[in-house]
Design an enzyme around this catalytic site. Structure first.
Site, short mmCIF file in Angstrom:
data_model
loop_
_atom_site.label_atom_id
_atom_site.label_comp_id
_atom_site.label_asym_id
_atom_site.label_seq_id
_atom_site.Cartn_x
_atom_site.Cartn_y
_atom_site.Cartn_z
N LYS A 188 0.85 -1.20 0.00
CA LYS A 188 0.00 0.00 0.00
C LYS A 188 0.88 1.25 0.00
O LYS A 188 1.41 1.66 1.03
CB LYS A 188 -0.92 0.05 1.22
N GLY A 240 7.24 4.60 8.00
CA GLY A 240 6.47 5.82 8.12
C GLY A 240 6.75 6.48 9.46
O GLY A 240 7.79 6.23 10.09
N SER A 241 5.81 7.28 9.89
CA SER A 241 6.01 8.05 11.12
C SER A 241 5.93 7.16 12.36
O SER A 241 5.33 6.07 12.33
CB SER A 241 4.94 9.13 11.21
N GLY A 245 3.45 4.11 13.28
CA GLY A 245 4.05 2.86 13.73
C GLY A 245 3.46 2.38 15.04
O GLY A 245 3.23 1.17 15.24
N GLU A 262 9.93 0.67 10.43
CA GLU A 262 11.01 1.63 10.14
C GLU A 262 10.39 3.01 10.30
O GLU A 262 9.60 3.44 9.45
CB GLU A 262 11.52 1.43 8.71
N CYS A 296 14.41 9.98 6.72
CA CYS A 296 14.26 9.53 8.10
C CYS A 296 15.57 9.61 8.87
O CYS A 296 15.59 9.89 10.05
CB CYS A 296 13.73 8.10 8.11
N GLU A 395 10.74 15.25 15.40
CA GLU A 395 11.09 15.12 13.99
C GLU A 395 10.37 16.20 13.19
O GLU A 395 9.14 16.27 13.18
CB GLU A 395 10.68 13.74 13.46
P1 NAD Z 1 2.93 8.41 7.78
O1 NAD Z 1 3.13 7.54 8.97
O2 NAD Z 1 1.95 9.51 7.88
O3 NAD Z 1 2.44 7.52 6.55
C1 NAD Z 1 3.24 6.45 6.04
C2 NAD Z 1 2.34 5.43 5.39
O4 NAD Z 1 1.57 4.81 6.39
C3 NAD Z 1 1.34 6.01 4.40
O5 NAD Z 1 1.16 5.04 3.37
C4 NAD Z 1 0.08 6.15 5.24
O6 NAD Z 1 -1.10 6.12 4.45
C5 NAD Z 1 0.19 4.94 6.14
N1 NAD Z 1 -0.40 5.06 7.48
C6 NAD Z 1 -0.32 6.12 8.32
N2 NAD Z 1 -0.93 5.81 9.49
C7 NAD Z 1 -1.34 4.53 9.39
C8 NAD Z 1 -2.02 3.64 10.28
N3 NAD Z 1 -2.38 4.01 11.50
N4 NAD Z 1 -2.28 2.38 9.84
C9 NAD Z 1 -1.91 1.98 8.61
N5 NAD Z 1 -1.30 2.79 7.72
C10 NAD Z 1 -1.00 4.05 8.11
O7 NAD Z 1 4.34 8.92 7.33
P2 NAD Z 1 4.69 9.89 6.11
O8 NAD Z 1 4.37 11.28 6.52
O9 NAD Z 1 4.07 9.36 4.86
O10 NAD Z 1 6.26 9.66 6.00
C11 NAD Z 1 7.17 10.37 6.76
C12 NAD Z 1 7.59 9.54 7.95
O11 NAD Z 1 8.17 8.31 7.52
C13 NAD Z 1 8.66 10.23 8.75
O12 NAD Z 1 8.38 10.10 10.13
C14 NAD Z 1 9.92 9.47 8.39
O13 NAD Z 1 10.93 9.54 9.35
C15 NAD Z 1 9.40 8.10 8.20
N6 NAD Z 1 10.32 7.29 7.39
C16 NAD Z 1 11.07 6.34 7.99
C17 NAD Z 1 11.98 5.59 7.25
C18 NAD Z 1 12.83 4.53 7.91
O14 NAD Z 1 13.37 3.68 7.20
N7 NAD Z 1 12.98 4.52 9.21
C19 NAD Z 1 12.11 5.81 5.88
C20 NAD Z 1 11.33 6.79 5.29
C21 NAD Z 1 10.42 7.53 6.06
#
Ligand code: NAD
Length: 509
Positions: A188, A240-241, A245, A262, A296, A395
């Site tokens: 997704k 993601g965030s 997570g 991650e 990230c 962050e």
């Molecule tokens: P986000 O968490 O808002 O969204 C990431 C993904 O998760 C999207 O596809 C979103 O639709 C989905 N999502 C969000 N909440 C969800 C939930 N409760 N259940 C299921 N799916 C959900 O993050 P973002 O704003 O898209 O990306 C930026 C974040 O990602 C930053 O915090 C960054 O540090 C992190 N990131 C981490 C890494 C790593 O490898 N550690 C790499 C890239 C980005």
């Protein structure tokens, strides 16, 4: 890899699709919602694709389930699956130039950034195939009461959720290892960046990856949450965030479902006393401000010895001020816009909070002049920052650096480690032995010294504390798609294969 130069390109068509890639077939969504993707630089619509709904996720998971339960995918040898991946890579390679364009269009990262990440695709696969040779799919051990066979078998159907900041590379870093280890995947992508995923799907189709093995269902966090809790998913991998997570970890905890996370970071770069930073600025700034800070592992807390502080800040400001903010399609641009209007709001909110808490801006702080359209923020450098300020603790995910000063190595480490996060880090030093000692004491999953790349290659990549659970990459990352099974053999029984024989890499002894 010889990527064509698209920098002279004039105009482009809106990317439109009316189907989703479900189990290897192009199918209309069961619903009618769409994802309209707005260019972060022009604010124009650059793509319109279907938004998956829950029935599409059901169909995708059912296809993955069938591919896993009925085969053949999990029962192929690793070598056979590797051949599919090599073919997939060949089909993808020709599409990488377009992947660069679509990613610039959908999330606003610069041509330089996306060219860099796409040039990592081939080395990623090669390294992964090498790492796979260290994974033991079948071992024969001398147990306490006879021999024990230890199997590492594909874990099942994987639900993968990815962010928008490096859409293709993050998707690949989940998809390739999952497939290599025998696990179908329902991916997704983020709603901000669903376009480039179509190129991945087209390559999967052309590579003739068996039906059911891969589905791609872009949608919002509601669709992600539905996928995570779907009864027929066996494993979840999320990037993601940290907030996202936590919610996913809670859902997986309730279901006792394995999950790899991650997440976000607030990494520190430690500039050790007396080091001449002039040759290291490209690396320091690359580590911390690449993709306008939307990475990230960005090392956006820069810790400098108090005796070097003023000279360092002067050089840092001079270096960053000479960089170019502008059109991300232009090959000479260093800083594109932020990926979304809400992302710019967030960054501006943090800039205001830094000022309120007493930090001082020595570069940037506003919106760049002359860029009327687009979600731009100037690269911004704060000094007089203390580690209790929000700009040092939370962050930001934008082009904002905080310089903090320290009086001793121990204090530098204490500041670096006084963080809710534990993802990346960097140490800059004249003496690499000293840097290695310091790096070993930084509480993060990865750390780099001087010009070394921030997330290495070949080592596991993952975060501590609020930055994640588990890891990707390396043999350890591959093993997250496998589950362990021990079979105790009766005393005196000898299997008709020896522990020294090459492993069959099929899932049965
Ligand atoms: P986000 O968490 O808002 O969204 C990431 C993904 O998760 C999207 O596809 C979103 O639709 C989905 N999502 C969000 N909440 C969800 C939930 N409760 N259940 C299921 N799916 C959900 O993050 P973002 O704003 O898209 O990306 C930026 C974040 O990602 C930053 O915090 C960054 O540090 C992190 N990131 C981490 C890494 C790593 O490898 N550690 C790499 C890239 C980005």
């Amino acid at each position: 890899m010889g990527l064509p130069d698209f920098s002279q390109r004039e105009g482009y068509a809106v990317f439109e699709r009316d189907t989703l890639f479900i189990g290897g077939q192009w199918l209309p969504s069961a619903g009618s919602a769409q994802l309209s993707v707005q260019s972060p630089s022009t604010e124009e619509i650059v793509g319109i694709v279907p938004a998956a709904d829950t029935r599409d996720v059901d169909a995708a998971v059912a296809a993955g389930r069938e591919a896993f339960d009925e085969g053949p995918w999990p029962h192929l040898s690793v070598d056979e699956r590797a051949s599919f991946l090599v073919r997939l890579l060949e089909c993808l390679e020709g599409r990488l130039p377009e992947a660069i364009e679509l990613q610039i269009d959908e999330m606003g990262g610069t041509r330089a950034f996306h060219t860099l990440t796409m040039s990592g695709v081939v080395p990623f696969l090669n390294r992964m195939l090498f790492d796979a040779t260290f994974v033991r799919h079948r071992e024969l051990r001398e147990g306490t009461a006879g021999k024990v066979v230890v199997l590492r078998q594909p874990i099942g159907v994987v639900g993968a959720i990815t962010p928008w900041n490096a859409p293709v590379m993050v998707a690949i870093s989940k998809l390739f290892p999952s497939l290599l280890m025998g696990c179908p995947m329902v991916l997704k992508p983020a709603p901000e960046s669903p376009l480039s995923a179509y190129l991945l799907a087209e390559a999967i189709e052309e590579a003739e990856i068996p039906h059911g093995v891969v589905s791609i269902v872009a949608g919002g966090s509601d669709i992600g949450a539905y996928l995570v809790s779907h009864p027929d998913i066996d494993q979840v991998t999320f990037t993601g965030s940290s907030v996202g997570g936590q919610s996913i970890a809670a859902a997986c905890g309730q279901l006792l479902r394995p999950v790899t996370l991650e997440l976000g970071g607030k990494s520190a770069a430690l500039v050790l006393e007396g080091v001449d930073m002039q040759p290291h600025f490209p690396q320091l700034i690359g580590n911390s401000l690449r993709n306008s800070g939307q990475i990230c592992i960005s090392t956006n807390r820069i810790l400098v010895h108090q005796s070097d502080h003023d000279g360092f800040v002067e050089q840092l400001v001079e270096f960053v001020a000479a960089m170019k903010v502008g059109d991300p399609h232009d090959a000479t641009t260093d800083f594109g816009p932020l990926a979304a209007a809400r992302q710019r709001d967030r960054v501006e909110h943090y800039i205001a909070s830094g000022l309120e808490e007493g930090a001082k801006i020595v570069l940037g702080g506003g919106r760049p002049a002359g860029l009327e359209k687009g979600w731009y923020v100037e690269p911004t450098i704060f000094v007089n920052v203390t580690n209790d300020m929000r700009i040092a603790r939370e962050e930001i995910f934008g082009p904002v650096l905080s310089v903090l000063s320290y009086a001793s190595e121990d204090e530098a480490l204490a500041i670096a480690n006084d963080s809710d996060y534990g993802l990346g880090g960097a140490v800059f030093a004249a003496d690499v032995d000293q840097a290695l000692r310091v790096a070993s004491r930084i509480e993060t999953g990865t750390c780099a010294i001087n010009e070394a790349p921030p997330s290495g290659g070949g080592g596991p990549f993952g975060g501590l504390k609020q930055s994640g659970l588990g890891c990707e990459r390396g043999p350890e990352g591959l093993e997250s798609f496998l589950e362990l099974k021990s079979i105790s053999l009766p005393r005196g029984y000898e299997p008709d294969w020896s522990a020294d024989e090459p492993e069959p890499a099929v899932t049965t002894p």
